[in-house]
Design a protein around this motif. Structure first.
Motif: not given
Lengths: 207, 207
Positions: A97-111
């Motif tokens: 799911n794209r929206l979920e991917a968005e959330k996970a990607g943002l989180s990984a980026f910030l970490e």
DNA sequence: ATGAAACATGAATCAGTATTCATGTTTATT
DNA sequence: AATAAACATGAATACTGATTCATGTTTCAT
């Protein structure tokens, strides 16, 4: 070199590739020192002397592995790009799911940004030191991002809208929150930032 | 000072304030030349010689009005901040609805950036040349932005959500689109960018 | 009209620092 | 163990460019 497997830009030949284990180690030490020193002081304040002394080698050794000061900088920008894309790809590859991917990607980026504050600042400075590397960095991102958004739109996972502009806007959000962490040292935990941003991205702010 | 009316920072005394009309004109010429030269070449490539010759004065004249190269840079960052805030305030002051104000503000910001590409790049570079000015620039923005969002939330014009994080995210969108114009020279017309961004901000991208 | 303050000049100073190089030392191969 | 290639050194080179300063010129209040 040219690392089969990844296949990055084959254009410019590096100053000198090491041919022994010792050389390999020295080159890495210099690159890593450069990351810390340039990240902390900025490109101009960071002298070759600073970098080599931080790396624990003589000044002349620098020029065995890099043709110029600018070359080591460009290499850092490229490395940053590869690392970030890799990190995000890893974090999102199993999410349909794209929206979920968005959330996970943002989180990984910030970490990632929190773990590599020096690299973050280096990319910013590239706009002046090596504009082409800067453009490549963001263009490479945008390409993947836009493709993902277009596919998601076709699959009905997100609403219709100009994928390119959306990609830039979403990258802008990620960048701004990353800057919060690295430049403004916010206290807010990453999950809180992600939650607020995700709500904005998914639902907007209309009442 | 948190900006009552105008009242900008009274702290640091500039190198030298001109006392005659001639001096005034010369100072302005140098400042304006600095904006063009530093904006085009970046802080380090832009030498005092470049700036003074662009301004049509002798090299030594620079130091009548500015103590150091850094000082003229800082002044440009401050000026940029004032101009942008003023521009956006003007464009939004008569708009009651927050979402509409958002749209008008973004549009005004992008028009400004397109008209002053040099100033945009100067702010970016401030992260390294004058970090404090950089932080002040964005913090000043964020203060106003957050206050506006909080008020709108209280008035039921937007949904609930952390105003500070939202402010940063929205600033990030504006910044990314501005960069499209100045750094990546996109062909897309500003109204199109604004329309896509507004839809995202208001409604999100969920289907 | 005149002297003091402002303003302007541009050549000289001064420091920093990227890059080179002549000279050793280590490694890998035979 | 011998030798060529790699690697390492750090002092010397070379150049750039910010800042200063001694010397004029212009402005303005009196």
């Amino acid at each position: 070199m040219r690392t089969a497997g990844q296949a990055e830009a084959p254009q410019k030949v590096p100053g000198n590739q090491p041919k022994t284990a010792r050389g390999e180690a020295t080159r890495k030490a210099i690159l890593s020192a450069a990351e810390r020193v340039i990240g902390a002081k900025g490109y101009n304040e960071a002298s070759i002397g600073h970098i080599t002394s931080e790396a624990g080698v003589a000044q002349g050794t620098f020029y065995i592995y890099f043709k110029t000061k600018e070359e080591v900088f460009s290499e850092l920008v490229l490395e940053m790009g590869r690392l970030v894309r890799h990190t995000i790809a890893d974090a999102t590859q199993n999410i349909q799911n794209r929206l979920e991917a968005e959330k996970a990607g943002l989180s990984a980026f910030l970490e990632f940004v929190r773990a590599h504050p020096d690299l973050y600042r280096i990319v910013q400075e590239a706009l002046f030191v090596d504009p082409e590397a800067y453009r490549e960095y963001y263009t490479a991102f945008e390409d993947g991002y836009r493709a993902g958004l277009s596919a998601a739109e076709a699959a009905g996972q997100i609403s219709a809208g100009d994928a390119e502009t959306r990609a830039w806007a979403l990258m802008g959000i990620a960048r701004a929150l990353g800057e919060q962490l690295v430049v403004f040292n916010t206290e807010k935990p990453i999950p809180d930032l992600v939650a607020t941003a995700y709500d904005l991205i998914a639902n907007g702010i209309k009442p």
